[in-house]
Design an enzyme around this catalytic site. Structure first.
Site, PDB file in Angstrom:
ATOM      1  CE  LYS A  76      -3.939   1.967   2.564  1.00  0.00           C
ATOM      2  NZ  LYS A  76      -4.857   1.766   3.703  1.00  0.00           N
ATOM      3  CB  SER A 151      -8.156   3.573   2.597  1.00  0.00           C
ATOM      4  OG  SER A 151      -7.353   2.975   3.601  1.00  0.00           O
ATOM      5  CB  SER A 175      -8.450   0.669   5.463  1.00  0.00           C
ATOM      6  OG  SER A 175      -9.222   1.820   5.278  1.00  0.00           O
TER       7      SER A 175
END
Ligand code: GLN
Length: 491
Positions: A76, A151, A175
């Site tokens: 990420k 996210s 997330s």
């Protein structure tokens, strides 16, 4: 698009192929890189070709070995990587190249992991659909007109679409688990303090944890083992032994007697509050079928109450925005990232701050900074932030009472399956509701995992959430492994 999950090779299968020399890490890496670059999902923001190829060649030359070595992984893009752009999905960091790597990234590097690239995300990890990225939304692999969740949407979509064997996300209020649920993969949020946050760009420091996104429980256990452990560079990291998650899950996965014994001793809590109004009927049906399967396999099913959980969303959106407003103060055009001068060389310092933050932060980030400044302001601090911290304690106590009676709590990860892109962007409150079952876990600092279990509307994946007591990751992952064989009818 045909959902490819069942045709994809898990990391543990790739490891076996590497060990038997059926393939090489270089061949695997080139293959994943090519697929990731050809994909239209927008799940990557930066590719790390040179580094990936070098790590793969190292593995093939026998210079790295172990559980993670030689296997392609996505990171990420809020995990800082030395010399590699780390944008956090924000224009303000569009050109930011960190001078160091975080602890988890370093651990993976030392373990021979092959980094394919940096995955797309909602700006500063704020969102539930990946539509808040300054670099465009990510498509759901099963139907790109829908959202992959957020996210960590890029990290989840990359795994579900076969663009990384596994990946890392971060989970502040869901997330990792919410995108895992939408994309039909396994996603785990570890106990607060289990995994170092050093080098994870902070959103809400008392809630953030890095977690794995994988195709199954085995991979999740192996990757968790690789990233866990005490870190003196993170003052909230806890010094607890790292267990052999991988070995334990392998036993449940491969040994039917061990599996049956495990499930017979398992006490599974079902909180009434997780099945109340707002839960989609098909999601509920899928979750109930998992509970039934466990009951039939001999687990004890215990009805539970989590009365304070109804306050969790409100508490979360006070605590998270308060911490975010403080954490994001460092992006001021001076210390990190890009800078905007509204009046050229004549701009004052204040004008520069305003223009930098005003033009380079997106709307959701600004909304949260404004809310956080309000909840922390003198006169309102006691009524909002302090009150939220008190209720947060009550939520943690509610969970603690439950874990005196059960080993795991089960329920849906999200109220619905993935939704259409654009359908909630003008209504932040309805967007926030997608986190209703995930945020209580972060407030209480607990570990929880989402696994795919059946399908809902339009055949899209349903996520089943399992929540455990602090540091019970092993039991959670064993439960996921048992449920995987139950779902496949191979129990
Ligand atoms: N969707 C939640 C939010 O927008 C959770 C985000 C997260 O876990 N990073 O705050």
């Amino acid at each position: 698009m045909q959902f490819p999950r069942h045709t994809l090779k898990k990391a543990w299968q790739l490891r076996a192929e590497l060990a038997s020399k059926k393939t090489t890490s270089l061949a695997l890496t080139e293959d994943y890189l090519a697929k990731a670059k050809a994909s239209k999902l927008n799940s990557y923001l930066t590719f790390m070709d040179a580094q990936a190829i070098a790590s793969a060649k190292n593995f093939d030359a026998g210079k790295s070995s172990g559980m993670l070595a030689g296997i392609p992984l996505g990171l990420k893009d809020n995990l800082v990587t030395e010399g590699v752009k780390t944008t956090c999905g924000s224009k303000i960091l569009a050109n930011y190249v960190p001078p160091y790597s975080g602890t988890v990234v370093k651990k993976l590097e030392a373990a021979g992991s092959v980094f394919i690239g940096k995955c797309n995300l909602d700006e500063f990890a704020m969102g539930s659909s990946n539509e808040n990225s300054a670099f465009g939304p990510v498509g759901l692999p099963q139907d790109p007109t829908r959202v992959p969740g957020g996210s960590s949407g890029g990290s989840a979509a990359a795994v579900a679409a076969g663009l990384a064997a596994w990946s890392l996300g971060s989970d502040t209020g869901g997330s990792v688990r919410q995108p895992a649920s939408f994309c039909g993969v396994v996603g785990l949020k570890p106990t607060y303090g289990r995994v170092s946050r050093y080098g994870l760009v902070a959103f809400a420091s008392s809630l953030d944890q890095i977690g794995p996104l994988t195709l199954d429980a085995q991979d999740c256990a192996d990757l968790l083992e690789g990233i866990s452990g005490y870190d003196p560079l993170d003052s909230t990291s806890l010094d607890r032994p790292v267990l052999h998650y991988g070995k334990a899950v392998e036993k449940i996965r491969t040994d039917a007697t061990a599996r049956h014994d495990f499930v017979k001793k398992l006490r599974v809590g079902v909180p009434a509050e997780f099945f109340a109004a707002g839960l989609d009927a098909q999601v509920q049906k899928a979750v109930e079928s998992a509970i039934d399967a466990l009951r039939k396999a001999g687990a004890e099913i215990v009805p539970l109450q989590l009365p304070t959980s109804k306050h969790a969303l409100a508490v979360y959106y006070v605590v998270a925005v308060s911490e975010a407003s403080a954490n994001l103060a460092r992006f001021d055009g001076v210390r990190f990232g890009d800078r905007v001068y509204p009046n050229g060389a004549n701009s004052s310092l204040d004008e520069m701050y305003e223009a930098t933050r005003g033009t380079l932060f997106g709307n959701e980030v600004k909304r949260r900074i404004l809310l956080g400044n309000f909840t922390l302001s003198s006169g309102y601090y006691d009524a909002y932030y302090k009150k939220a911290c008190q209720v947060r304690n009550l939520i943690a106590q509610d969970f603690a009472k439950c874990f005196a009676k059960v080993d795991v709590i089960i329920g849906p990860t999200t109220p619905t399956v993935s939704f259409e892109r654009g359908s909630k962007t003008n209504d932040p409150l309805s967007m926030y509701l997608s986190d209703i079952y995930t945020v209580p876990v972060n407030l209480a600092g607990l570990p929880a995992v989402s696994m795919p279990y059946g399908t809902g509307e339009k055949g899209l994946p349903v996520g089943l959430q399992l929540i455990g007591a602090p540091f019970s990751e092993l039991k959670l992952l064993e439960s996921v492994a048992a449920l995987e064989t139950l779902f496949d009818g191979a129990f």
